[in-house]
Write an enzyme that holds these catalytic residues in place. Sequence first.
Site, PDB file in Angstrom:
ATOM      1  N   HIS A   1      -0.811  -8.141   5.129  1.00 20.57           N
ATOM      2  CA  HIS A   1      -0.673  -9.531   4.731  1.00 20.57           C
ATOM      3  C   HIS A   1       0.554 -10.171   5.400  1.00 20.57           C
ATOM      4  O   HIS A   1       1.448  -9.476   5.879  1.00 20.57           O
ATOM      5  CB  HIS A   1      -0.533  -9.633   3.216  1.00 20.57           C
ATOM      6  CG  HIS A   1      -1.714  -9.107   2.461  1.00 20.57           C
ATOM      7  ND1 HIS A   1      -2.640  -9.932   1.840  1.00 20.57           N
ATOM      8  CD2 HIS A   1      -2.134  -7.833   2.228  1.00 20.57           C
ATOM      9  CE1 HIS A   1      -3.567  -9.192   1.262  1.00 20.57           C
ATOM     10  NE2 HIS A   1      -3.289  -7.910   1.474  1.00 20.57           N
TER      11      HIS A   1
ATOM     12  N   ASP B   1       1.170  -1.907   1.383  1.00 22.72           N
ATOM     13  CA  ASP B   1       1.564  -0.780   0.545  1.00 22.72           C
ATOM     14  C   ASP B   1       1.987   0.338   1.494  1.00 22.72           C
ATOM     15  O   ASP B   1       1.212   0.716   2.392  1.00 22.72           O
ATOM     16  CB  ASP B   1       0.386  -0.286  -0.307  1.00 22.72           C
ATOM     17  CG  ASP B   1       0.010  -1.253  -1.421  1.00 22.72           C
ATOM     18  OD1 ASP B   1       0.541  -2.373  -1.440  1.00 22.72           O
ATOM     19  OD2 ASP B   1      -0.832  -0.875  -2.261  1.00 22.72           O
TER      20      ASP B   1
ATOM     21  N   SER C   1      -1.594   4.127   8.846  1.00 20.00           N
ATOM     22  CA  SER C   1      -0.884   3.902  10.098  1.00 20.00           C
ATOM     23  C   SER C   1       0.512   3.371   9.807  1.00 20.00           C
ATOM     24  O   SER C   1       1.082   3.670   8.764  1.00 20.00           O
ATOM     25  CB  SER C   1      -1.666   2.945  11.001  1.00 20.00           C
ATOM     26  OG  SER C   1      -1.173   3.030  12.319  1.00 20.00           O
TER      27      SER C   1
END
Length: 272
Positions: free
Chosen positions: A138, A79, A241
């Site tokens: 992911h 995200d 980050s």
Amino acid sequence: MSRHITSAISQCFGKFAKIEFPKPIQNFINRSYVNIMGLDMSEFHSPETYGTLNALFTRKLREDRTYSLDSEDFISPCDSWISECGDLQEEYALQIKGMRYKSDELLGEHFSKEERDLVKDGTFVNFYLSPKDYHRYHIPTNLKVLKNVHIPGKFYPVNLPSLKKKLNLFIENERVVLLCETASKKRFYMVLVSALNVGVMQVSFEPKIKTNADALKSSAYSYDNMYLNKGDDFGCFEMGSTIVILAEKDMLNLTIKVGESVKYGQTIAKIR
């Protein structure tokens, strides 16, 4: 290299985030963070479920998201907000408009010239994860990890104001660089970039990597049979980050644009 003040700050914040306070205090801390930062908790357990602030940061989805299983669909690993994306101009990518960085320097010295040249004139995407975002990352397509390099560094903030004023920010910050190969033998890099207050970047398949620790030199790990599947959770940032993807020429046809917000599982490109 010596440790930088940003490392000490991040380590102190990390220690605080891992303290398990008495339940009423911890509930107050968690709820306050959710409200102040504007976290959307609809896909997660309630804030009171998490025993530390760090557990809240690194929360997992209650149920995995649905994403395309088509081998041509390359999904977002996280995200995030797309701070920049497009074509590499020879060996340069944009940190933010008007601020370039060299892909050679981002990847570091543990990759051969041939490996670094894989992405010459290729494609790049910069994913910025804010403190309110889901912090786990992911795998974007079925792949084989060929090499994994940990490069110690600094912990400058990677938000928009910092990107605009700090040249080579991605290159100065601590990072983990994965060289990956798709089922169709296309190659790309996935670069995890640290930021202020990111005490740890976890890489679940390589426990030897300890970020923001005592390591002062880069370390490299090669693999013969490290296969990961699209959607696999392979770690997390402890706070927000950046992830950078650098792909070889003619591998990705991007379907996103600069300034767009994306979600893990969303198709962001087609593999050619």
